[in-house]
Every structure is written in structure tokens, then in C-alpha cells.
Design an enzyme around this catalytic site. Structure first.
Site, PDB file in Angstrom:
ATOM      1  N   GLY A  12       0.857  -1.195   0.000  1.00  0.00           N
ATOM      2  CA  GLY A  12       0.000   0.000   0.000  1.00  0.00           C
ATOM      3  C   GLY A  12       0.886   1.235   0.000  1.00  0.00           C
ATOM      4  O   GLY A  12       0.624   2.212   0.712  1.00  0.00           O
ATOM      5  N   ASP A  16      -1.722   7.220   1.934  1.00  0.00           N
ATOM      6  CA  ASP A  16      -1.407   8.361   2.784  1.00  0.00           C
ATOM      7  C   ASP A  16      -0.461   8.034   3.938  1.00  0.00           C
ATOM      8  O   ASP A  16       0.501   8.750   4.206  1.00  0.00           O
ATOM      9  CB  ASP A  16      -2.733   8.839   3.401  1.00  0.00           C
ATOM     10  N   LYS A  19       3.084   7.418   2.805  1.00  0.00           N
ATOM     11  CA  LYS A  19       3.778   8.655   2.417  1.00  0.00           C
ATOM     12  C   LYS A  19       4.081   9.537   3.615  1.00  0.00           C
ATOM     13  O   LYS A  19       5.158  10.072   3.751  1.00  0.00           O
ATOM     14  CB  LYS A  19       2.910   9.435   1.422  1.00  0.00           C
ATOM     15  N   HIS A 241      -6.342   3.917  21.120  1.00  0.00           N
ATOM     16  CA  HIS A 241      -5.315   4.815  21.663  1.00  0.00           C
ATOM     17  C   HIS A 241      -5.535   5.144  23.150  1.00  0.00           C
ATOM     18  O   HIS A 241      -4.648   4.964  23.973  1.00  0.00           O
ATOM     19  CB  HIS A 241      -5.260   6.125  20.867  1.00  0.00           C
ATOM     20  N   LYS A 337     -12.937  15.477  17.214  1.00  0.00           N
ATOM     21  CA  LYS A 337     -12.388  16.124  16.015  1.00  0.00           C
ATOM     22  C   LYS A 337     -13.026  17.498  15.887  1.00  0.00           C
ATOM     23  O   LYS A 337     -14.092  17.746  16.448  1.00  0.00           O
ATOM     24  CB  LYS A 337     -12.733  15.290  14.785  1.00  0.00           C
ATOM     25  N   ARG A 347      -4.340  13.520  32.513  1.00  0.00           N
ATOM     26  CA  ARG A 347      -4.409  14.371  33.704  1.00  0.00           C
ATOM     27  C   ARG A 347      -4.767  13.528  34.914  1.00  0.00           C
ATOM     28  O   ARG A 347      -5.744  12.786  34.880  1.00  0.00           O
ATOM     29  CB  ARG A 347      -5.452  15.474  33.514  1.00  0.00           C
ATOM     30  N   GLN A 379       1.248  15.489  23.447  1.00  0.00           N
ATOM     31  CA  GLN A 379       1.543  16.334  22.294  1.00  0.00           C
ATOM     32  C   GLN A 379       0.588  17.499  22.236  1.00  0.00           C
ATOM     33  O   GLN A 379      -0.507  17.383  22.783  1.00  0.00           O
ATOM     34  CB  GLN A 379       1.448  15.529  20.999  1.00  0.00           C
ATOM     35  N   LYS A 387       0.867  20.485  39.281  1.00  0.00           N
ATOM     36  CA  LYS A 387       0.311  21.704  39.873  1.00  0.00           C
ATOM     37  C   LYS A 387       0.405  21.600  41.386  1.00  0.00           C
ATOM     38  O   LYS A 387      -0.111  20.639  41.976  1.00  0.00           O
ATOM     39  CB  LYS A 387      -1.155  21.864  39.483  1.00  0.00           C
ATOM     40  N   ARG A 470     -15.275  23.854  21.982  1.00  0.00           N
ATOM     41  CA  ARG A 470     -14.742  22.946  22.990  1.00  0.00           C
ATOM     42  C   ARG A 470     -15.570  21.660  23.096  1.00  0.00           C
ATOM     43  O   ARG A 470     -15.396  20.888  24.036  1.00  0.00           O
ATOM     44  CB  ARG A 470     -14.682  23.652  24.342  1.00  0.00           C
TER      45      ARG A 470
HETATM   46  C1  BG6 Z   1      -5.347   7.743  13.986  1.00  0.00           C
HETATM   47  C2  BG6 Z   1      -6.780   8.080  13.745  1.00  0.00           C
HETATM   48  O1  BG6 Z   1      -5.238   6.485  14.567  1.00  0.00           O
HETATM   49  O2  BG6 Z   1      -4.769   8.714  14.838  1.00  0.00           O
HETATM   50  C3  BG6 Z   1      -6.919   9.478  13.188  1.00  0.00           C
HETATM   51  O3  BG6 Z   1      -7.337   7.147  12.844  1.00  0.00           O
HETATM   52  C4  BG6 Z   1      -6.180  10.487  14.037  1.00  0.00           C
HETATM   53  O4  BG6 Z   1      -8.284   9.830  13.071  1.00  0.00           O
HETATM   54  C5  BG6 Z   1      -4.772  10.022  14.325  1.00  0.00           C
HETATM   55  O5  BG6 Z   1      -6.165  11.721  13.344  1.00  0.00           O
HETATM   56  C6  BG6 Z   1      -4.088  10.929  15.316  1.00  0.00           C
HETATM   57  O6  BG6 Z   1      -2.740  10.604  15.442  1.00  0.00           O
HETATM   58  P1  BG6 Z   1      -1.674  11.695  15.860  1.00  0.00           P
HETATM   59  O7  BG6 Z   1      -0.426  10.905  16.036  1.00  0.00           O
HETATM   60  O8  BG6 Z   1      -1.609  12.683  14.763  1.00  0.00           O
HETATM   61  O9  BG6 Z   1      -2.170  12.295  17.128  1.00  0.00           O
END
Ligand code: BG6
Length: 490
Positions: A12, A16, A19, A241, A337, A347, A379, A387, A470
Site C-alpha cells: 500500500g 497516505d 507517504k 489509543h 475532532k 491528567r 503532544q 500543579k 470545545r
Molecule cells: C489515527 C486516527 O489512529 O490517529 C486518526 O485514525 C487520528 O483519526 C490520528 O487523526 C491521530 O494521530 P496523531 O499521532 O496525529 O495524534
């Protein structure tokens, strides 16, 4: 001793992920001298491309941190000479046989190790694994396959995928990536906790009031609506995640740092989690908004998304771990998003100081000010801060809350590697600590499947929130119900 070689095939290669992440990470590893002496990289995809065209594509999409270095150009040239391209269908034995021949030529009789990175849509995973394993696996060394989520959509489809993969691969050949585990600050979580006396003794219900895992992005699903609509934010971010970070955060002390010891502890936490109640979940979807003369699209404005889609682009949830360490402590998750900012953080809010002297007389002091909070900023602007309450210098007695602050950019001059660099290197070295074992995956799906089913069957309407805001106010009430305030909003 026979010399060995590693062949890395990115299946693949024109996508994206390849790349943006995989090729740049491979180059960074090469630049840092982390790749073995004998290695070859193959891009494999359906479109017709020559080696030169692949090299051109790779050099153009070099978005990694290395591209700012002085001798980057030179190193890039060397690296590109080791990159090749092979045109093939993902389900064609024949095309993998020709790949095998090419790989053999490069290997030149050395011990061959092969890594396949499947950067392709899930519906062709199994075919590609079947072809790669039966026609292009190594006969003398190891063969490993890296797969990226989605690993199914629920318990059933995930189990079916695992079963199919295991027809062709052993569990220890499958490297399931969760790239959040490759992030520097996530790796550091165990160091922070287990090698600092001041943290581990506090790491329980006795001192911790709640823990928050927050993910936000300041852009929508632009261009990925087709994929996203089928999954939604809970599957895209929470089930993997955030839950992985939670498991690392909450696990008991592992016997050692060996992969199986760590994964054993993680899976125990996952299996101790209480089923998630729909009342403990808020879902949202972003809507079109005009701000400062600019109109931002709503989620359903994406042409690849059905107009009446109820897919959540935001979710907040309260989770509980029913074990002795964490009984009653809310673990809050929030992921969205098209919010106002891009960040990922953990936190930890500590309990109030019992009988706090400084609370008694201060009449009307904001209670929040009296609790400690440990923030791990994954990040951007990686850092850790705590604190604490502090006396404002001066003759009077007034307290404020200040930060003990470890900002990585100020403390370390070395750049932080991209998550994919660490994970690719680990896969090459056979280190499985940061990859997801199948029982972890099963436990993660067991937790989220009933909730997802309920949301989808009931056709729960998401709370609409403006692009760049928010998020839904419901998240605030959810936290309040558990006696918590989101740390990122206070
Ligand atoms: C991916 C999700 O696993 O993680 C995406 O499918 C998301 O939707 C991305 O944008 C975020 O990763 P990072 O490393 O940019 O925080």
C-alpha cells in the site's frame, strides 16, 4: 556467522500513511544508523510506478524531522538507492511470487528476514497476508507482519479477523500497531511511575480522585469521511489509543519490562473494567460554523458522508476499573475532532488534602486550587507538569497554584522521534512490548462492543457542536456527575 538482511515491504506504498509516516520513519531510522547494514525497502501497490517514480514520491513526501538537517540530502540519496517498487495486486499469489524473486536477488544468499507493513484497507488485509505469507515469506529467517487498525468493528469481526490471520501467521509474527504506544511521553509513563518514589505510592484510589485521557484535534475528518463514517470516534480513538494508555497507566507493577510481562498486566486491567453504561457516555458531532467570515464545514457536509449520519466525531465517557487499586475512581476519556485545539494529554487529579489548614480560613477559596494535578502532555509541546499550591511571595498569606514544569523542548536538545520510528525499529528487532497482543485486543473490544451496539441500535442522536469549539456541553455534565472537572477546561 552468516550475514543477515532485512527486507521491508510497504504494502500500500502509495497510500497516505505510507507517504506521511512509514517512509519518513524508515528514512529517519536510516539517518540515525538504526537500520541493519543490509536492508532493502520495497514499495508494493497496484498502481504502475517505476523505482525512480517511487523514489521521487518518497523524497517529495519527506515530512519527518530529519528533513531540516544539513546533510539530509546526501543521506536521502543513499537511502533512496535502497528503495524499490513492485506493482502488484494485493490478492495475487503470482505478484507476490515475483516480489519474492526480487527480494531474493537483493538478499544475495544472506539469511533473510522479512517485514511486511500492511498499509491497506481492512477488507484486503487477509488476502494480502495470505499471499505474502505463502509466496513471499522468508525461508531462512523471520517473517513479520505489521497491521494497523481497524482490527474489525466489534468483538465478532475482530475475532474473525484474528482467526483468519492466524491461518497464515503465528501470533508472534503479527505486530498490531497502536501508534500512540510509540509516542515518547506514553513510553515515559512507566518510567515516571515506577522509577520515582514520589509517584508510585500515590498511584491508587487512596490519593487519586480521577484520571483523564484527553484527545482533541482542531480539524475535522476532511478527506477521510468514507472511512470514518463506518467507525466513528469511539472506535477510531477511544477503543485503541486512549484505552491502551489507560491500561498502561493503571496496570499493576509488571514482573519485568519484558513484553509478555507488561502485556499480561495490561490485559488484566482491561478485563477488570466495568461494562460502560450509556448514561456515562456523551456523543457529539461537529456542525458547520462561520467564524470571522470563514465557514467551516460540518461533518455531514463531507460528500463521502451520508447527510443523515449519526456517527460521533466526539465522545466523552466515564470508565471504572473494578479492582482493589482503582475501586470507585472515575477514568474519564474525551476524544473529538474539529475542536478548538490539537492536543493529547493525561491528567491525574489528586484528592483534597484532608483537613487542609489553608482551606479553613481562606473563606471561599476555590476548591480546585487546593488539589494537585499531574499533567502528562503527550503532544504537542511534550512535557510533564505538576500543579502545586504555593504561597504568593509577599508579606501576606495568599496561595496560588503554580507548576513544577518539565518542558521537553527546554530540557532536552534532542528531537523527539516520531512514534512510527520507534515502532518500526521494535518490529525489526522483534521487540513486542509496544504492540497489541490478541487477548488485549479481545478485551478492548469486549469493553466497547456492547456500548457501540447500544448507541447504534438506539440511533442515539449526537449533540451537535460548532466546528472549532470545545465540544458538547454534555461532557461537562458527565464529568460533574462524577464529581470531576475537566482539567483542560479549568
Ligand atoms: C489515527 C486516527 O489512529 O490517529 C486518526 O485514525 C487520528 O483519526 C490520528 O487523526 C491521530 O494521530 P496523531 O499521532 O496525529 O495524534
Amino acid at each position: 556467522e552468516q550475514q543477515s538482511t532485512v527486507s521491508i515491504t510497504v504494502v500500500g506504498a502509495s497510500g497516505d500513511l505510507a507517504k506521511k509516516k512509514i517512509f519518513p520513519a524508515l528514512f529517519a531510522l536510516y539517518y540515525e544508523g538504526c537500520l541493519p547494514e543490509h536492508f532493502t525497502i520495497y514499495g508494493y501497490a497496484r498502481s504502475k510506478m517505476t523505482d525512480a517514480e517511487l523514489r521521487d514520491m518518497v523524497s517529495k513526501t519527506l515530512t519527518c524531522r530529519i528533513d531540516k538537517r544539513e546533510n539530509c540530502g546526501e543521506k536521502m540519496e543513499e537511502f533512496l538507492k535502497r528503495c524499490f517498487y513492485h506493482t502488484g495486486q494485493y490478492d495475487s499469489q503470482e505478484h507476490f511470487v515475483t516480489l519474492d524473486k526480487k527480494l531474493k536477488e537483493h538478499e544475495g544468499g544472506r539469511l533473510s528476514n522479512r517485514l511486511f507493513y500492511l498499509s491497506i484497507p481492512p477488507n484486503i488485509f487477509v488476502d494480502a497476508v495470505k499471499c505474502a505469507s505463502s509466496s513471499a515469506s522468508s525461508v531462512s529467517g523471520w517473517t513479520r507482519v505489521i497491521v494497523e487498525k481497524p482490527f474489525g468493528r466489534d468483538s465478532k469481526t475482530s475475532a474473525a479477523l484474528t482467526k483468519s490471520l492466524k491461518q497464515y501467521l503465528e501470533e508472534d509474527q503479527i505486530f498490531r500497531i497502536d501508534h500512540y504506544l510509540g509516542k515518547e511521553l506514553v513510553e515515559n509513563l512507566s518510567v515516571l511511575r515506577f522509577s520515582n518514589l514520589i509517584f508510585e505510592p500515590l498511584w491508587s484510589r487512596q490519593y487519586i480522585q480521577n484520571v483523564q485521557f484527553i484527545f482533541s484535534e482542531d480539524f475535522g475528518t476532511e478527506g477521510r469521511g468514507g472511512y470514518f463514517d463506518h467507525y466513528g470516534i469511539i472506535r477510531d480513538i477511544m477503543q485503541n489509543h486512549l484505552l491502551q494508555i489507560l491500561a498502561l497507566f493503571a496496570m499493576e507493577t509488571p514482573v519485568s519490562l519484558v513484553a509478555e510481562d507488561i502485556r499480561n498486566e495490561k490485559v488484566k486491567v482491561l478485563r477488570s473494567m466495568r461494562p460502560i453504561q450509556l448514561e456515562d457516555v456523551v456523543i457529539g458531532q461537529y456542525k458547520s460554523t462561520t467564524k470571522g467570515g470563514v465557514t467551516y464545514p460540518g461533518y455531514t457536509d463531507d460528500k463521502t458522508v451520508p447527510k443523515d449520519s449519526l456517527t460521533p466525531t466526539f465522545a466523552a465517557a466515564a470508565l471504572f476499573i473494578d479492582n482493589a487499586r482503582w475501586d470507585g475512581v472515575p477514568f474519564l476519556m474525551k476524544a473529538g475532532k474539529a475542536l478548538h485545539t490539537r492536543s493529547a494529554e493525561i491528567r491525574v487529579q489528586f484528592r483534597h488534602v484532608p483537613g487542609n489548614l489553608y482551606n479553613r480560613n481562606s473563606g471561599g477559596t476555590n476548591l480546585d486550587r487546593t488539589t494537585n494535578e499531574l499533567v502528562i502532555r503527550v503532544q504537542p509541546d511534550e512535557g510533564i507538569y505538576l500543579k502545586i499550591n504555593n504561597k504568593v511571595p509577599g508579606l501576606g498569606m495568599r496561595l496560588d497554584q503554580s507548576n513544577l514544569n518539565l518542558l521537553y523542548s527546554a530540557r532536552y536538545s534532542k528531537e523527539i522521534p516520531d512514534a512510527y520510528e520507534r515502532l518500526l525499529l521494535d518490529a525489526i528487532e522483534g521487540e513486542r512490548r509496544l504492540f497489541i497482543r490478541s487477548d488485549e485486543l479481545d478485551a478492548a473490544w469486549a469493553l466497547f462492543t456492547p456500548l457501540l451496539k447500544e448507541i447504534e441500535e438506539k440511533k442515539t442522536i449526537p449533540e451537535f457542536y460548532p466546528y472549532g469549539s470545545r465540544g458538547p456541553v454534555g461532557a461537562h455534565y458527565l464529568a460533574a456527575k462524577h464529581n470531576v472537572q475537566w482539567g483542560d477546561l479549568s
